[in-house]
Design an enzyme around this catalytic site. Sequence first.
Site, PDB file in Angstrom:
ATOM      1  N   HIS A  51       0.844  -1.187   0.000  1.00  0.00           N
ATOM      2  CA  HIS A  51       0.000   0.000   0.000  1.00  0.00           C
ATOM      3  C   HIS A  51       0.889   1.249   0.000  1.00  0.00           C
ATOM      4  CE1 HIS A  51      -3.780  -2.215   1.686  1.00  0.00           C
ATOM      5  NE2 HIS A  51      -3.370  -2.673   0.513  1.00  0.00           N
ATOM      6  N   GLU A  53       1.121   3.881   1.863  1.00  0.00           N
ATOM      7  CA  GLU A  53       1.727   4.291   3.133  1.00  0.00           C
ATOM      8  C   GLU A  53       2.991   3.484   3.415  1.00  0.00           C
ATOM      9  OE1 GLU A  53      -1.283   3.224   2.385  1.00  0.00           O
ATOM     10  OE2 GLU A  53      -2.697   3.565   4.007  1.00  0.00           O
ATOM     11  N   GLY A 294     -23.394   1.296 -29.976  1.00  0.00           N
ATOM     12  CA  GLY A 294     -24.208   2.161 -30.827  1.00  0.00           C
ATOM     13  C   GLY A 294     -25.418   2.630 -30.037  1.00  0.00           C
TER      14      GLY A 294
HETATM   15  C1  AOF Z   1      -4.598  -0.598  -1.794  1.00  0.00           C
HETATM   16  N1  AOF Z   1      -3.568   0.276  -1.807  1.00  0.00           N
HETATM   17  O1  AOF Z   1      -2.419   1.972  -0.966  1.00  0.00           O
HETATM   18  C2  AOF Z   1      -4.359   1.302   0.151  1.00  0.00           C
HETATM   19  C3  AOF Z   1      -5.459   0.400   0.167  1.00  0.00           C
HETATM   20  O2  AOF Z   1      -6.234  -6.208  -1.395  1.00  0.00           O
HETATM   21  P1  AOF Z   1      -5.491  -5.613  -0.244  1.00  0.00           P
HETATM   22  O3  AOF Z   1      -5.262  -6.523   0.892  1.00  0.00           O
HETATM   23  O4  AOF Z   1      -4.247  -4.914  -0.710  1.00  0.00           O
HETATM   24  O5  AOF Z   1      -6.436  -4.501   0.380  1.00  0.00           O
HETATM   25  C4  AOF Z   1      -7.051  -3.614  -0.423  1.00  0.00           C
HETATM   26  C5  AOF Z   1      -7.844  -2.617   0.411  1.00  0.00           C
HETATM   27  O6  AOF Z   1      -6.999  -1.856   1.252  1.00  0.00           O
HETATM   28  C6  AOF Z   1      -8.549  -1.596  -0.464  1.00  0.00           C
HETATM   29  O7  AOF Z   1      -9.806  -2.062  -0.845  1.00  0.00           O
HETATM   30  C7  AOF Z   1      -8.663  -0.380   0.442  1.00  0.00           C
HETATM   31  O8  AOF Z   1      -9.834  -0.495   1.219  1.00  0.00           O
HETATM   32  C8  AOF Z   1      -7.470  -0.514   1.396  1.00  0.00           C
HETATM   33  N2  AOF Z   1      -6.404   0.486   1.128  1.00  0.00           N
HETATM   34  N3  AOF Z   1      -5.517  -0.528  -0.822  1.00  0.00           N
HETATM   35  O9  AOF Z   1      -4.692  -1.451  -2.664  1.00  0.00           O
HETATM   36  C9  AOF Z   1      -3.391   1.213  -0.884  1.00  0.00           C
HETATM   37  N4  AOF Z   1      -4.189   2.235   1.097  1.00  0.00           N
HETATM   38 ZN    ZN Z   2      -3.114  -0.419   3.787  1.00  0.00          ZN
END
Ligand code: AOF
Ligand code: ZN
Length: 363
Positions: A51, A53, A294
């Site tokens: 993610h 962060e 269309g």
């Molecule tokens: C992301 N990227 O930077 C943040 C997310 O499939 P996972 O376990 O990676 O979790 C996805 C969920 O994590 C996503 O639906 C959202 O709610 C949260 N935040 N997800 O892919 C990120 N910060």
């Molecule tokens: Zn996260």
Amino acid sequence: MTNDAFYMDLALKNAQAMKGQTDPNPLVGSVIVNDNRIVGVGAHLKAGEAHAEINALRMAGDKAKGGTIYVTLEPCSHHGRTGPCAVAIAEAGIKKVVIATLDPNPIVAGNGVKILEDAGIEVITGVMEDEARKMNEVFNKYIVTRKPFVTLKAGITLDGKVASHTFSSKWITSEESRQDVHQLRSENMAILVGINTVLKDDPALTARIQNGRNPIRVIMDSSLKIPLEAQVITDKQAKTIIFTSQRYDKEKRKMLEDLNVIVAETSGIEHVNPLEVVTTLGEQGISSLFIEGGGNINATFLENKLVDKVILYFAPKLIGGKNAPTFLEGTGIDQMTDAVNLINTDIQRIGQDFKFIGYPNYD
Ligand code: AOF
Ligand code: ZN
């Protein structure tokens, strides 16, 4: 611009740069600031990977301690494919978290903020919230409904036509607009047309731009009239799914499946059921659908209230002719009070054309 807005803007730009490569996961960006210096920058690059962060924390290392993290989406609280970011932020010794928007994902929705606050961290939400929400309009719908965000696109003349009465249609819009469409194809997970478009134009439905990513091709074909020589079947540039009705040609189905084309039945007797198309695509993890159909396909989706966004490229041309096809056919509404209103509208100039964006309001 305040400091908060400045750093959040940077986080948003980092997130936005990944458009088209994170789905069905959201676009997320993050910036870590300590002692008025940027010590970490991160974005989410791909579903299943770190993610935003976490990427920013990795870059900051020890310098995250005592710092402020800016995140465009509420840090997650769940153990998914990656760990809970809210916990990682607390463990890194971050003192303050600035969030643009809460996470609509029901498994997060406020829980991330709670973990942070329980850890004694100051949390501010709502900085550049509108921008952050808009950036993830696809994710926001999909994560709650499990149905794709549907964009209907048409390139039309000022009088709403998609071709002349002799069906001459090349080209209505400018080269610049057509490039823009390839960009949109690349950003959507799937693209949909009706069988008539396949029969008339034999389109490839690929994203012909630099670094373009081809969407999955979806064809609505109630009797399986599609020629086996159609480009979407022979070129192998992307997966092709054909949705059909109950009156489909059984032998043709076998031939198509032998060519690795997926044929999906819907319960429609005469016509393909559009709601089932959308539901099935959603179940397969497709979060965005781009319709380049269309007039009949467009009307079917709009009448069934399945369209989330409308993009019209208006070419400054007039065609005329009551038999010249328009981008919206079907029966149409009875009374003006039944018209579909488009809200949150925007208009941009592209080459000689005008790109109109609006969101149907079905209330
Ligand atoms: C992301 N990227 O930077 C943040 C997310 O499939 P996972 O376990 O990676 O979790 C996805 C969920 O994590 C996503 O639906 C959202 O709610 C949260 N935040 N997800 O892919 C990120 N910060
Ligand atoms: Zn996260």
